[in-house]
Design an enzyme around this catalytic site. Structure first.
Site, PDB file in Angstrom:
ATOM      1  N   ARG A  45       1.198  13.625   3.446  1.00  0.00           N
ATOM      2  CA  ARG A  45       1.640  12.452   4.198  1.00  0.00           C
ATOM      3  C   ARG A  45       3.088  12.179   3.846  1.00  0.00           C
ATOM      4  NH1 ARG A  45       2.070   6.827   3.781  1.00  0.00           N
ATOM      5  NH2 ARG A  45       1.415   5.698   5.668  1.00  0.00           N
ATOM      6  N   SER A 114      -8.486   8.004  11.756  1.00  0.00           N
ATOM      7  CA  SER A 114      -8.563   6.708  11.089  1.00  0.00           C
ATOM      8  C   SER A 114      -9.229   5.699  12.019  1.00  0.00           C
ATOM      9  CB  SER A 114      -7.161   6.212  10.724  1.00  0.00           C
ATOM     10  OG  SER A 114      -6.601   7.005   9.704  1.00  0.00           O
ATOM     11  N   LYS A 144      -0.389   0.724   1.547  1.00  0.00           N
ATOM     12  CA  LYS A 144      -0.325  -0.034   2.800  1.00  0.00           C
ATOM     13  C   LYS A 144      -0.708  -1.485   2.500  1.00  0.00           C
ATOM     14  CE  LYS A 144      -1.183   3.667   6.146  1.00  0.00           C
ATOM     15  NZ  LYS A 144      -1.974   4.068   7.346  1.00  0.00           N
TER      16      LYS A 144
END
Length: 214
Positions: A45, A114, A144
């Site tokens: 990521r 997701s 996040k």
């Protein structure tokens, strides 16, 4: 069949890289430490625009995962996944629809989606061809921090209605991950509890032990 493969490989510790915690000088070394510690899935990521570095890092991770028998996943970048022949891609709610991804990448690649706190979204994703689904955030997350926290009932409901692997994500540690496995998670996606730890391999082993205990 792809579905049987997904059930066999999307399980256990699902490590997700973080450029802030893994600068280039130690990037591959820290990723390999997680694999030595028992990570069975490793997702790349990186949201930067440094295409050359991202290609090199993704290619290096793919080779590491092949050496350790782990599944390599590219996050949110179908073109990069295709360029490095990644066996899996993970996408979010704003990414291309499943039929478009399949046309671009073929039928062999695993695709995870997701689904945040929505089992209904997961059901639609699976009907469209998703190979696994991810829910969260289950705990406050430094990766996040604005992600809404969802309850364990999401996992329980998903376990009752879905036949694909279920990944839990968000603020997961060795101290709280057991509850997620008990509620139905097949895999725990973890960032900071692994890569912010002073000893990545040991931290990964602690998280992997949750599955043996379960």
């Amino acid at each position: 069949m792809r579905s049987a493969w997904a059930r066999s490989v999307v399980a256990g510790v699902y490590a997700i890289t973080d450029a802030r915690l893994m600068p280039p000088s130690v990037f591959l070394a820290r990723a390999e430490a997680a694999l030595r510690g028992g990570a069975r899935v490793l997702q790349y990521r990186d949201k930067s625009n440094d295409a050359a570095r991202r290609f090199a890092e993704a290619r290096g991770l793919r080779a590491l995962c092949a050496r350790y028998g782990a599944l390599f996943v590219v996050n949110d970048d179908p073109a990069l996944a295709r360029a490095v022949a990644a066996p899996a891609l993970h996408v979010g709610e704003d990414d291309a629809p499943m039929d478009e991804l399949r046309r671009a990448l073929g039928e062999e690649i695993l695709i995870g989606v997701s689904c945040y706190g929505s089992v209904e979204r997961a059901q639609r994703a699976v009907a469209a061809g998703a190979d696994y689904v991810a829910f969260g955030s289950f705990f406050p997350s430094t990766t996040k921090p604005l992600a809404p926290v969802v309850g364990l009932d999401v996992l329980r409901q998903a376990r009752q209605t879905l036949a694909v692997p279920i990944v839990a994500i968000g603020g997961i540690t060795a101290a709280n991950g057991g509850a997620l496995i008990a509620a139905g998670a097949d895999s725990l996606a973890i960032v900071s509890a692994l890569f912010a730890a002073p000893a990545v391999e040991a931290a990964t082993r602690r998280c992997a032990a949750l599955f043996a205990d379960a």
